[in-house]
Design an enzyme around this catalytic site. Structure first.
Site, mmCIF file in Angstrom:
data_model
loop_
_atom_site.group_PDB
_atom_site.id
_atom_site.type_symbol
_atom_site.label_atom_id
_atom_site.label_comp_id
_atom_site.label_asym_id
_atom_site.label_seq_id
_atom_site.Cartn_x
_atom_site.Cartn_y
_atom_site.Cartn_z
ATOM 1 N N ASP A 20 21.171 -2.745 9.600
ATOM 2 C CA ASP A 20 19.691 -2.313 9.677
ATOM 3 C C ASP A 20 19.012 -1.746 8.213
ATOM 4 O O ASP A 20 18.544 -0.682 8.100
ATOM 5 C CB ASP A 20 19.538 -1.145 10.928
ATOM 6 N N LYS A 118 18.626 -7.090 17.435
ATOM 7 C CA LYS A 118 18.948 -6.254 18.541
ATOM 8 C C LYS A 118 17.816 -5.302 18.629
ATOM 9 O O LYS A 118 16.966 -5.017 18.004
ATOM 10 C CB LYS A 118 20.219 -5.472 18.263
ATOM 11 N N CYS A 163 23.279 3.441 14.716
ATOM 12 C CA CYS A 163 23.730 2.033 14.593
ATOM 13 C C CYS A 163 25.062 1.619 14.255
ATOM 14 O O CYS A 163 25.808 0.792 14.671
ATOM 15 C CB CYS A 163 22.631 1.398 13.967
HETATM 16 C C1 VGL Z 1 18.522 3.333 14.528
HETATM 17 C C2 VGL Z 1 17.730 4.907 15.552
HETATM 18 C C3 VGL Z 1 16.556 3.892 16.268
HETATM 19 C C4 VGL Z 1 19.729 2.848 13.666
HETATM 20 C C5 VGL Z 1 17.848 2.216 15.003
HETATM 21 O O1 VGL Z 1 19.437 1.676 12.789
HETATM 22 O O2 VGL Z 1 20.543 3.776 13.150
HETATM 23 N N1 VGL Z 1 18.344 4.635 14.773
HETATM 24 N N2 VGL Z 1 16.788 2.718 15.969
#
Ligand code: VGL
Ligand code: ZN
Length: 216
Positions: A20, A118, A163
């Site tokens: 991410d 995702k 994540c």
């Molecule tokens: C994430 C919160 C919401 C992450 C993704 O990538 O850790 N955290 N969506």
């Protein structure tokens, strides 16, 4: 160059999972992880030591269940209970095809083989790259890695306590030898979540390594 090639030979059964590294998680983004920008260069460097690299991309539809704005009277960082368990509510982030969902323009990993999206089901969040937050709906990543003969998973990215942690726990649960590259991660730390995340990863048998260990 010789050294890199040699490294890569020894890591044919390993994958680097870069989690991410997206605009919304970087400074100026809607869910910016403190100092998150510091890990983009780490990712670019670490990836040179892995022939196999997979990127993940948080990829939510508008009105996603994890957004505080989808729940009347709720504010970001409050939690609610959903059929699959507790859910932290977030600012709107990584909406499919929005500028904030793009991978960082500084990410430079041309040999990455797969971008796994995702969180695309409207009613389930997905922190983990392996299972959605109900912990039973698979993303397909475990099968992909197994079919490719991968035995070792190295994980880094954002955010350590969501994540990265959930992906690492699930990788270990799937039987992969799992490593988290500590200096390649930054956390959000919502109500102590960062400390809890390290405890959970340790309990799952995840090994904590540094960039130096990889580049050694
Ligand atoms: C994430 C919160 C919401 C992450 C993704 O990538 O850790 N955290 N969506
Ligand atoms: Zn998300």
């Amino acid at each position: 160059m010789g050294q890199v090639v040699q490294m890569q030979k020894t890591r044919n059964h390993a994958v680097l999972l870069i989690v991410d590294l997206q605009v919304d998680f970087l400074p100026g983004g809607t869910l910016a992880v403190p100092n998150g920008h510091e890990v983009v260069g780490v990712a670019n460097y670490a990836a040179r030591f892995f022939p196999n690299v997979v990127l993940t991309q948080d990829w939510h539809p508008e009105g996603h269940i994890s957004f505080a704005s989808s729940h009347t009277g709720k504010a970001p960082f409050e939690t609610i209970t959903l059929p699959y368990g507790e859910q932290v509510l977030w600012p709107e982030h990584c909406v499919q095809d929005s500028p904030g969902a793009r991978l960082s323009s500084r990410l430079d990993v041309p040999h990455a083989q797969l971008v796994l999206r995702k969180g695309h089901h409207a009613g389930i969040d997905s922190y983990s790259a392996f299972f959605e937050a109900d912990r039973t709906t698979p993303t397909g990543l475990a099968g992909y890695l197994r079919e490719r003969g991968i035995t070792d998973v190295y994980i880094m990215g954002l955010a350590t306590d969501f994540c990265v942690c959930w992906s690492a726990e699930d990788a270990a649960r799937h039987g992969f030898s799992t490593h988290v590259v500590e200096d390649g991660c930054r956390g959000l730390d919502v109500n102590g979540s960062l400390e809890q995340a390290w405890a959970r990863m340790e309990a799952a048998g995840v090994k904590r390594v540094s960039l130096d260990d990889i580049a050694a």
